[in-house]
Design an enzyme around this catalytic site. Structure first.
Site, short mmCIF file in Angstrom:
data_model
loop_
_atom_site.label_atom_id
_atom_site.label_comp_id
_atom_site.label_asym_id
_atom_site.label_seq_id
_atom_site.Cartn_x
_atom_site.Cartn_y
_atom_site.Cartn_z
CD GLN A 1 -10.18 -0.58 -0.71
OE1 GLN A 1 -10.20 -0.54 0.53
NE2 GLN A 1 -9.20 -1.16 -1.38
NE ARG B 1 -4.47 1.07 -1.88
CZ ARG B 1 -4.88 -0.16 -2.09
NH1 ARG B 1 -4.34 -0.87 -3.05
NH2 ARG B 1 -5.80 -0.71 -1.31
CB ALA C 1 -12.63 -8.76 6.66
CB VAL D 1 -7.72 -12.25 5.89
CG1 VAL D 1 -8.79 -11.21 6.16
CG2 VAL D 1 -6.96 -11.94 4.62
CG HIS E 1 -6.66 -0.81 3.52
ND1 HIS E 1 -6.17 -2.07 3.71
CD2 HIS E 1 -6.20 -0.08 4.59
CE1 HIS E 1 -5.45 -2.12 4.82
NE2 HIS E 1 -5.45 -0.94 5.36
CD1 TRP F 1 -3.13 -1.05 0.44
CD2 TRP F 1 -1.92 -2.38 1.77
NE1 TRP F 1 -3.81 -2.23 0.59
CE2 TRP F 1 -3.11 -3.06 1.40
CE3 TRP F 1 -1.01 -3.03 2.60
CZ2 TRP F 1 -3.40 -4.35 1.83
CZ3 TRP F 1 -1.30 -4.31 3.02
CH2 TRP F 1 -2.48 -4.97 2.63
C1 FA5 Z 1 -7.18 -4.13 0.02
O1 FA5 Z 1 -7.17 -2.88 -0.01
C2 FA5 Z 1 -7.68 -4.85 1.23
N1 FA5 Z 1 -7.92 -3.93 2.31
C3 FA5 Z 1 -8.93 -5.64 0.86
C4 FA5 Z 1 -9.30 -6.65 1.91
C5 FA5 Z 1 -10.22 -6.30 2.89
C6 FA5 Z 1 -8.73 -7.92 1.88
C7 FA5 Z 1 -10.57 -7.24 3.86
C8 FA5 Z 1 -9.06 -8.86 2.87
C9 FA5 Z 1 -9.98 -8.50 3.84
P1 FA5 Z 1 -6.38 -4.41 -2.45
O2 FA5 Z 1 -5.22 -3.51 -2.35
O3 FA5 Z 1 -6.23 -5.62 -3.27
O4 FA5 Z 1 -6.88 -4.90 -1.04
O5 FA5 Z 1 -7.60 -3.56 -2.98
C10 FA5 Z 1 -8.90 -4.10 -3.06
C11 FA5 Z 1 -9.59 -3.74 -4.37
O6 FA5 Z 1 -9.51 -2.33 -4.58
C12 FA5 Z 1 -8.89 -4.33 -5.60
O7 FA5 Z 1 -9.32 -5.63 -5.83
C13 FA5 Z 1 -9.36 -3.40 -6.67
O8 FA5 Z 1 -10.67 -3.71 -7.06
C14 FA5 Z 1 -9.38 -2.09 -5.97
N2 FA5 Z 1 -8.13 -1.32 -6.21
C15 FA5 Z 1 -6.92 -1.51 -5.66
N3 FA5 Z 1 -6.04 -0.58 -6.09
C16 FA5 Z 1 -6.71 0.22 -6.93
C17 FA5 Z 1 -6.38 1.39 -7.69
N4 FA5 Z 1 -5.18 1.94 -7.65
N5 FA5 Z 1 -7.34 1.96 -8.45
C18 FA5 Z 1 -8.58 1.43 -8.45
N6 FA5 Z 1 -8.97 0.36 -7.76
C19 FA5 Z 1 -8.05 -0.25 -7.01
#
Ligand code: FA5
Length: 351
Positions: free
Chosen positions: A207, A193, A306, A250, A167, A153
């Site tokens: 999100q 981000r 989650a 998780v 997130h 992140w």
């Molecule tokens: C997370 O942010 C975790 N907090 C999700 C999570 C929650 C996992 C609870 C387990 C339990 P991640 O970085 O993969 O995970 O982001 C989740 C979703 O956000 C991605 O699958 C995607 O759909 C979206 N996402 C991530 N980065 C970007 C971005 N830069 N632009 C747009 N959408 C994004």
């Protein structure tokens, strides 16, 4: 008074084009100091015979002028009324004017749809804060400062050491600090981000976090919930896939994708979000924090799951939008396509 003079006055009366003008003419001849009145006053100087003849003449003139003023007044009043009616007329046969009013942004709609679907499954929507701290965004989520997973992140740090949440997961911690199990919540909101943008990545996006905690919660509960939501979003025959993935908060963790087919015949698995069973370290961190706040430890032995969904990715999938950057360029040609019919109000409806 001579005949010509009388005609001239009558012409003057007829020529007055407004009620004000008419009043001026009337005052000029028939007013207290008017021409006719002063002639009547002069009569005292005449002999009785002359007075009789002159009196009849002046009275006839007076009556004639008064009649002409009255007639002209009626004409002018009627014209004024007609002009007023004309200027205030409403043509009810004209088509109503349409004032397009703004609609909800497509991302707000997706989040509202999700809120509705999760609401029907008994989830409560709560909102977190966009400016977060290390403790809630990372530490308590089993991501200590030395953990390499922090690189997952890329973070916008503030000068005072706080950060823009990367997130929506910090709200898991905040909610568990205040509430005891059983609980089920969703947390929609903006996240940030520090990364370069491209067709599928933005530095600010949305999100929807989900957290369910209780007793004997299993991975199958999580899978069933995600499948239910994916089918609610994309249709009843939507295929959903879970693949092992790593998130420090998780265990086990997974990413979930849906099988995406569009009318052009393209089809592929598209990732929507991450999920997993809440890590015991997260429950432990929450209990430690609760204890420090003088609250009972209540999460030991609990189980839960989650998940975190990316709202822009869902919108891109659902509407075939090829580039995430369209959402925030605020081009009405793009955004207008996703405005519902109902939000175009006609002036009649708006009144
Ligand atoms: C997370 O942010 C975790 N907090 C999700 C999570 C929650 C996992 C609870 C387990 C339990 P991640 O970085 O993969 O995970 O982001 C989740 C979703 O956000 C991605 O699958 C995607 O759909 C979206 N996402 C991530 N980065 C970007 C971005 N830069 N632009 C747009 N959408 C994004």
């Amino acid at each position: 008074m001579q005949h010509e003079a009388q005609n001239e006055i009558l012409d003057e009366i007829l020529a007055s084009s407004s009620l004000e003008e008419l009043q001026t003419v009337k005052t000029k001849y028939l007013g207290k100091n008017g021409l006719v009145t002063s002639q009547l006053k002069e009569m005292g100087k005449l002999s009785p015979e002359e007075r009789k003849a002159k009196g009849a003449e002046i009275n006839a003139l007076k009556t004639s002028l008064e009649g002409a003023v009255e007639a002209r007044k009626e004409v002018l009043e009627q014209a004024a009324l007609e002009a007023k009616l004309h200027s205030e007329a409403i043509d009810v046969t004209l088509p109503a004017l349409h004032f397009p009013v703004g609609g909800l942004h497509i991302i707000s709609r997706i989040l509202a749809d999700l809120e509705g679907m999760f609401g029907r499954l008994g989830y409560r929507t709560v909102l977190g804060q966009e400016v977060e701290d290390d403790l809630h965004n990372f530490d308590a989520l089993n991501i200590p400062w030395f953990h390499p997973a922090r690189d997952l992140w890329d973070t916008f740090w503030m000068t005072d050491g706080r950060l823009l949440r990367t997130h929506t997961s910090p709200m898991q911690i905040r909610y568990m600090l205040e509430h005891t199990a059983p609980l089920r919540i969703t947390v929609p909101g903006k996240v940030y981000r520090y990364e370069a943008t491209d067709a599928t990545h933005e530095s600010m996006f949305h999100q929807l976090e989900g957290l369910l905690v209780g007793d004997n919660i299993r991975m199958s509960d999580l899978k069933g919930t995600i499948a239910e939501i994916a089918r609610g979003l994309f249709g009843p025959s939507t295929k959903v896939r879970f693949q092992p993935s790593y998130y420090p908060f998780v265990e086990p963790g997974a990413d979930f994708s849906v099988w995406w087919e569009n009318p052009r015949g393209e089809s592929k698995w598209l990732e929507l979000g991450g999920c997993g069973m809440v890590h015991p370290s997260v429950f432990r961190a929450v209990d430690d924090l609760r204890e420090a706040l003088g609250k009972p430890r209540t999460y030991e032995g609990k189980t839960g799951f989650a998940f975190g969904l990316g709202a822009e990715r869902i919108a891109m999938l659902k509407y075939g939008i090829p580039d995430i950057r369209y959402f925030y360029q605020n081009d009405l040609k793009v955004l207008g396509q996703f405005r519902g019919e109902l939000e175009t109000l006609s002036i009649l409806e708006a009144l």
